[in-house]
Design a protein around this motif. Structure first.
Motif, PDB file in Angstrom:
ATOM      1  N   ASN A  47       0.801  -1.231   0.000  1.00 47.65           N
ATOM      2  CA  ASN A  47       0.000   0.000   0.000  1.00 47.65           C
ATOM      3  C   ASN A  47       0.828   1.274   0.000  1.00 47.65           C
ATOM      4  OD1 ASN A  47       0.752   0.625   2.769  1.00 47.65           O
ATOM      5  ND2 ASN A  47      -0.732  -0.908   3.422  1.00 47.65           N
TER       6      ASN A  47
ATOM      7  N   ASN B 297      -2.128   2.613 -14.551  1.00 50.12           N
ATOM      8  CA  ASN B 297      -2.001   2.008 -13.235  1.00 50.12           C
ATOM      9  C   ASN B 297      -3.360   1.458 -12.824  1.00 50.12           C
ATOM     10  OD1 ASN B 297       0.713   2.496 -12.812  1.00 50.12           O
ATOM     11  ND2 ASN B 297       0.399   4.350 -11.595  1.00 50.12           N
TER      12      ASN B 297
ATOM     13  N   VAL C 293      -5.123  -0.152  -9.487  1.00 50.58           N
ATOM     14  CA  VAL C 293      -4.949  -0.392  -8.054  1.00 50.58           C
ATOM     15  C   VAL C 293      -6.109  -1.249  -7.553  1.00 50.58           C
ATOM     16  CG1 VAL C 293      -4.596   0.652  -5.798  1.00 50.58           C
ATOM     17  CG2 VAL C 293      -3.824   1.853  -7.860  1.00 50.58           C
TER      18      VAL C 293
ATOM     19  N   ALA D 125      -2.705   2.983  -1.335  1.00 57.34           N
ATOM     20  CA  ALA D 125      -2.035   2.510  -2.543  1.00 57.34           C
ATOM     21  C   ALA D 125      -2.390   3.381  -3.743  1.00 57.34           C
ATOM     22  CB  ALA D 125      -2.420   1.056  -2.815  1.00 57.34           C
ATOM     23  N   ALA D 126      -3.647   3.761  -3.852  1.00 60.06           N
ATOM     24  CA  ALA D 126      -4.078   4.601  -4.972  1.00 60.06           C
ATOM     25  C   ALA D 126      -3.396   5.965  -4.944  1.00 60.06           C
ATOM     26  CB  ALA D 126      -5.596   4.761  -4.958  1.00 60.06           C
TER      27      ALA D 126
ATOM     28  N   ALA E  91      -0.072   6.021  -6.440  1.00 62.64           N
ATOM     29  CA  ALA E  91       0.009   5.543  -7.828  1.00 62.64           C
ATOM     30  C   ALA E  91      -0.591   6.523  -8.825  1.00 62.64           C
ATOM     31  CB  ALA E  91      -0.694   4.191  -7.930  1.00 62.64           C
TER      32      ALA E  91
ATOM     33  N   VAL F 163      -9.142   1.949 -10.409  1.00 63.94           N
ATOM     34  CA  VAL F 163      -9.222   1.188  -9.166  1.00 63.94           C
ATOM     35  C   VAL F 163     -10.316   0.139  -9.329  1.00 63.94           C
ATOM     36  CG1 VAL F 163      -8.411   3.122  -7.773  1.00 63.94           C
ATOM     37  CG2 VAL F 163     -10.872   2.753  -8.036  1.00 63.94           C
TER      38      VAL F 163
ATOM     39  N   ILE G 118      -1.290  -2.858  -9.033  1.00 66.24           N
ATOM     40  CA  ILE G 118      -0.871  -2.790  -7.638  1.00 66.24           C
ATOM     41  C   ILE G 118      -1.872  -3.536  -6.774  1.00 66.24           C
ATOM     42  CG2 ILE G 118      -0.344  -1.295  -5.676  1.00 66.24           C
ATOM     43  CD1 ILE G 118      -0.205   0.211  -9.127  1.00 66.24           C
TER      44      ILE G 118
ATOM     45  N   SER H  65      -2.999  -4.005  -3.331  1.00 63.92           N
ATOM     46  CA  SER H  65      -2.731  -3.080  -2.235  1.00 63.92           C
ATOM     47  C   SER H  65      -2.463  -3.747  -0.885  1.00 63.92           C
ATOM     48  CB  SER H  65      -3.883  -2.079  -2.089  1.00 63.92           C
ATOM     49  OG  SER H  65      -5.064  -2.713  -1.650  1.00 63.92           O
TER      50      SER H  65
END
Length: 230
Positions: free
Chosen positions: A9, A19, A21, A104-105, A108, A116, A144, A146
């Motif tokens: 995260n 990206n 997430v 995490a978002a 990113a 997301v 990602i 998270s």
């Protein structure tokens, strides 16, 4: 096309074209159900202090989220997709603060497209990302997961990567089984832990075909998730 999966995260990936997430249990599953229910946008904040400051300025906004999985005193909603699905979200703006997905978002944001998702919107998100990537020469895509440990977000990340790359090695049922059996899901099935509702996992593993993705607009003073029709 290079598609790289990261876990954690607080990881800041190198700038990319796309990206994605992931927070399956539960932040971006909550977000998905909020948008299904008619939510307008979701502001992402790092701290409870920032959340309460925004709430003071905009009292009609709904505070939602958790710290270490537990709902926050003074928030309108916790991090339960079940309760989000049962709440009147029509036209609402949410302020979301969570331990993993939101953090995490916010790490990113260095990408042209920032998406997301949980598992519920994973296939739609992956197909949208694949379509975006076909319009670019040698696109760079980061995924990602998270949660810093466990298999829930990693299962979803590998499922999404599979779709983007045009493979069929991970079936939805396999991803669902890995999510249900993950370390993160364990506490939801612990009858001695009333803070976590097992029904939330049911919401988290239900794939819902749809016509929108959740995309972050990083240009605002407070980064926000918007519902983008595809």
């Amino acid at each position: 096309m290079p598609v790289t999966i990261y876990q954690g995260n607080d990881y800041s990936p190198a700038p990319a074209d796309i990206n994605i997430v992931i927070d399956v249990i539960r932040a971006f599953t909550v977000a998905h159900y909020a948008f299904i229910g008619g939510a307008k946008k979701i502001l992402l904040v790092r701290t409870t202090k920032e959340a309460f400051r925004l709430k003071k300025t905009y009292p009609d906004y709904l505070l939602t989220g958790e710290v270490n999985g537990v709902g926050i005193k003074g928030f309108d909603l916790d991090n339960s997709p079940k309760r989000a699905a049962g709440h009147d979200m029509a036209g609402k703006t949410l302020i979301q603060k969570t331990t993993n997905g939101v953090n995490a978002a916010l790490h990113a944001l260095q990408a042209e497209h920032i998406l997301v998702t949980g598992f519920s919107n994973a296939k739609t998100t992956a197909e949208y990302a694949a379509a975006l990537s076909r319009r670019q020469k040698e696109p760079v895509i980061n995924i990602i997961a998270s949660h810093p440990i466990g298999d829930d977000d990693m299962a979803c990340a590998e499922y999404i990567k599979d779709i983007i790359e045009g493979k069929q090695t991970i079936a939805p049922a396999e991803a669902v089984m890995r999510i249900k059996n993950s370390h993160v899901a364990e506490k939801f099935f612990d009858r001695e832990n009333p803070l976590f509702d097992p029904d939330d996992i049911t919401y988290c593993i239900k794939e819902i075909p749809g016509h929108f993705v959740m995309k972050i607009n990083p240009e605002k003073e407070v980064p926000m998730i918007e519902r983008v029709i595809i």
